[in-house]
Design a protein around this motif. Structure first.
Motif, mmCIF file in Angstrom:
data_model
loop_
_atom_site.group_PDB
_atom_site.id
_atom_site.type_symbol
_atom_site.label_atom_id
_atom_site.label_comp_id
_atom_site.label_asym_id
_atom_site.label_seq_id
_atom_site.Cartn_x
_atom_site.Cartn_y
_atom_site.Cartn_z
ATOM 1 N N ALA A 98 0.865 -1.174 0.000
ATOM 2 C CA ALA A 98 0.000 0.000 0.000
ATOM 3 C C ALA A 98 0.904 1.227 0.000
ATOM 4 O O ALA A 98 1.810 1.342 0.826
ATOM 5 C CB ALA A 98 -0.904 0.000 1.225
ATOM 6 N N PHE A 99 0.671 2.143 -0.934
ATOM 7 C CA PHE A 99 1.528 3.315 -1.130
ATOM 8 C C PHE A 99 0.817 4.534 -0.566
ATOM 9 O O PHE A 99 -0.163 5.016 -1.137
ATOM 10 C CB PHE A 99 1.806 3.473 -2.626
ATOM 11 N N ASP A 100 1.277 5.032 0.579
ATOM 12 C CA ASP A 100 0.603 6.137 1.262
ATOM 13 C C ASP A 100 1.626 7.152 1.734
ATOM 14 O O ASP A 100 2.841 6.961 1.565
ATOM 15 C CB ASP A 100 -0.212 5.593 2.442
ATOM 16 N N MET A 101 1.136 8.216 2.319
ATOM 17 C CA MET A 101 1.975 9.298 2.828
ATOM 18 C C MET A 101 1.280 9.854 4.068
ATOM 19 O O MET A 101 0.045 9.973 4.080
ATOM 20 C CB MET A 101 2.122 10.378 1.757
ATOM 21 N N ASN A 102 2.035 10.181 5.082
ATOM 22 C CA ASN A 102 1.422 10.676 6.310
ATOM 23 C C ASN A 102 1.130 12.171 6.176
ATOM 24 O O ASN A 102 1.827 13.019 6.726
ATOM 25 C CB ASN A 102 2.319 10.416 7.516
ATOM 26 N N GLY A 103 0.084 12.459 5.418
ATOM 27 C CA GLY A 103 -0.300 13.853 5.211
ATOM 28 C C GLY A 103 -1.401 13.955 4.181
ATOM 29 O O GLY A 103 -1.942 12.955 3.699
#
Length: 520
Positions: free
Chosen positions: A41-46
């Protein structure tokens, strides 16, 4: 229908057209069975990772990323369904190239605000058993000793489920945020990163502690045997450090190493250090060529070329049917903010497209006088346009960028998306996919509901579970129980405590070598 069949089709802006006449078929083991494909899963904390504006979509929960509930829900979802890892991107500074200001990015929420990716991992690890966590960290800005300590600590508390996405940064804005005038030159950044990695895994993670250094001898009051803890003395061109590693040996010692970047310097760096390489590109035949070249570079350095796993970015919009998926795409588009897409594109590419009129056609000729102020790579990026687009203007580019950013995305049922995934597996020699998103966490909930059953039925996910339940990131990556450490062909293996010969490995001034050897 698939986005590849419509004007919404997304070929990245730097795509090279054309396909091989007879694509080679990959994806199978020597015995003829299908290899197990890895999904991250490709995510970003923002806010606004790769789909600007979705924070205002009622089904999107990205506004809650500053609370642990979001991350705990996502981690449990991934762990229950056999995802290889949660891959966390990161960035520093704000995107301020478009219009020469950070206002468009901040207004639209394009990778703004951003929170630290490290601090959420412990909470997710506490509620999961097998899914790994890949964290992006930059070699240009942070002292190696501190980062080595942080990763080792996480490797302990997650029972070895940590990976590091090594980046060198691409943003002068980020450099200024860190107190620098600008980034070092591109290839120099990779030279810096090479020494950084050498210090990290060759000396701190692998070479500082013996496996049996921790004795916990309560009778004699000895926690660790000092004769088995080596002081590291590194006097290099870019870094200087003198200390034993502060953290005792963790399950993996060195976290799984991810890397992205296919420039000549980036490919050389990845072939030497990376265990996983994250690639961009929409054309499987061209990506296959890049993968083959990188494997050859790895072989030249004495590594097992098949020991590197290659991942492609892939953003699916999925539903029960093609028609429902298309309707979902149209719903997402209602919430997109094109200005945010332009801010993201400009920040990453360095091209301020506000220098063109909003409805002005981009040049189609590399020699167009309007492109004189841009670097060659930027010219190619502006001239290229996705398949199906007869008009290509800043306004259209902004709309395009709001769904999955510059990466590829596909629209359709689980069967339709599985067909596209199979094309990548069998034509490009990829080992896995970084699954991007539009609305979160809906994107991965849809993957679980509609795509995973189809991939399992086709035999690409093994039995759907983890090869080593409860194992380390490296064990599950390679499907080998007991293989938590760097493999023997990796350059870091030569620096393990038991085999490292400090007299043959010195970086620094000759007059300091004697002290170095004594300490090591």
């Amino acid at each position: 229908m698939s986005s590849a069949d419509s004007p919404a089709a997304n070929t990245p802006l730097n795509v090279l057209q054309g396909t091989a006449a007879t694509p080679q078929k990959y994806g199978y083991k020597p015995d003829g069975s299908k290899k197990r494909i890895l999904l991250n899963a490709f995510d970003m904390n923002g806010i606004g990772h790769i789909s600007a504006g979705q924070w205002r979509n009622p089904v999107d929960k990205s506004q809650t990323k500053n609370r642990l509930d979001y991350w705990i829900h996502l981690a449990k979802l991934l762990d229950r369904n056999g995802f290889n890892a949660l891959f966390l991107a990161d960035n520093f500074g704000s995107h301020d190239v478009y219009t020469g200001s950070h206002a468009p990015a901040i207004r639209a929420g394009s990778q703004w605000p951003l929170y630290d990716p490290f601090v959420i991992v412990c909470a997710m690890a506490a509620v999961t058993k097998s899914v790994a966590f890949g964290i992006t960290a930059c070699t240009t800005f942070e002292p190696p000793f501190i980062l080595a300590k942080r990763f080792s600590t996480l490797d302990h508390v997650t029972n070895g489920r940590i990976a590091w996405n090594v980046v060198t940064s691409w943003s002068d804005n980020a450099a200024r945020a860190m107190g620098m005038e600008k980034l070092p030159e591109h290839d120099l950044r990779y030279e810096i990163a090479d020494e950084y990695l050498s210090l990290m895994y060759n000396r701190l993670w692998e070479g500082s502690w013996a496996d049996d250094a921790v004795v916990k001898d309560t009778a004699n009051g000895i926690f660790a045997d000092p004769s088995k803890v080596r002081k590291i003395v590194h006097h290099g061109q870019f870094f200087k450090s003198e200390s034993a590693h502060q953290v005792d040996p963790s399950p993996q010692r060195t976290p799984v190493i991810f890397q992205a970047g296919m420039s000549p310097a980036g490919a050389k760096f990845g072939a030497k250090h990376a265990e996983c390489i994250f690639m961009g590109g929409m054309n499987p035949a061209i990506v296959a060529g890049k993968i083959a070249k990188t494997r050859e570079l790895a072989k030249e350095q004495g590594r097992d070329p098949d020991g590197i796993k290659f991942f492609i970015q892939f953003t699916p919009i999925i539903a029960a049917t093609d028609e429902e998926a298309q309707a979902k795409l149209e719903h997402h588009r209602q919430h997109a903010i094109p200005e945010g897409g332009l801010a993201l594109f400009a920040g990453i590419s360095g091209i301020d497209v506000s220098q063109f009129g909003l409805d002005e056609e981009f040049p189609t000729d590399l020699n167009d006088p309007r492109l004189e102020r841009f670097a060659p790579g930027q010219r190619e990026r502006l001239v290229a346009r996705p398949r199906g687009y007869t008009s290509w203007t800043p306004r259209i580019l902004g709309q395009y960028q709001t769904i999955g950013g510059s990466g590829n995305f596909y629209v359709g049922s689980g069967k339709t998306i599985a067909d596209r995934i199979e094309e990548w597996i069998t034509q490009a020699d990829v080992d896995g996919f970084n699954i991007g998103h539009v609305a979160v966490p809906q994107a991965w909930e849809d993957v679980v509901e509609f795509l995973l059953p189809e991939l399992k039925k086709r035999g690409w996910l093994g039995d759907g579970g983890y090869p080593v339940p409860g194992g380390t990131a490296r064990e599950n990556l390679n499907g080998k129980a007991g293989a938590s450490r760097l493999d023997d062909s990796h350059p870091g293996s030569s620096f393990k405590f038991e085999v490292w010969d400090a007299t043959k490995d010195y970086i620094g001034r000759e007059e300091e070598k004697e002290d170095y050897v004594k300490a090591a």
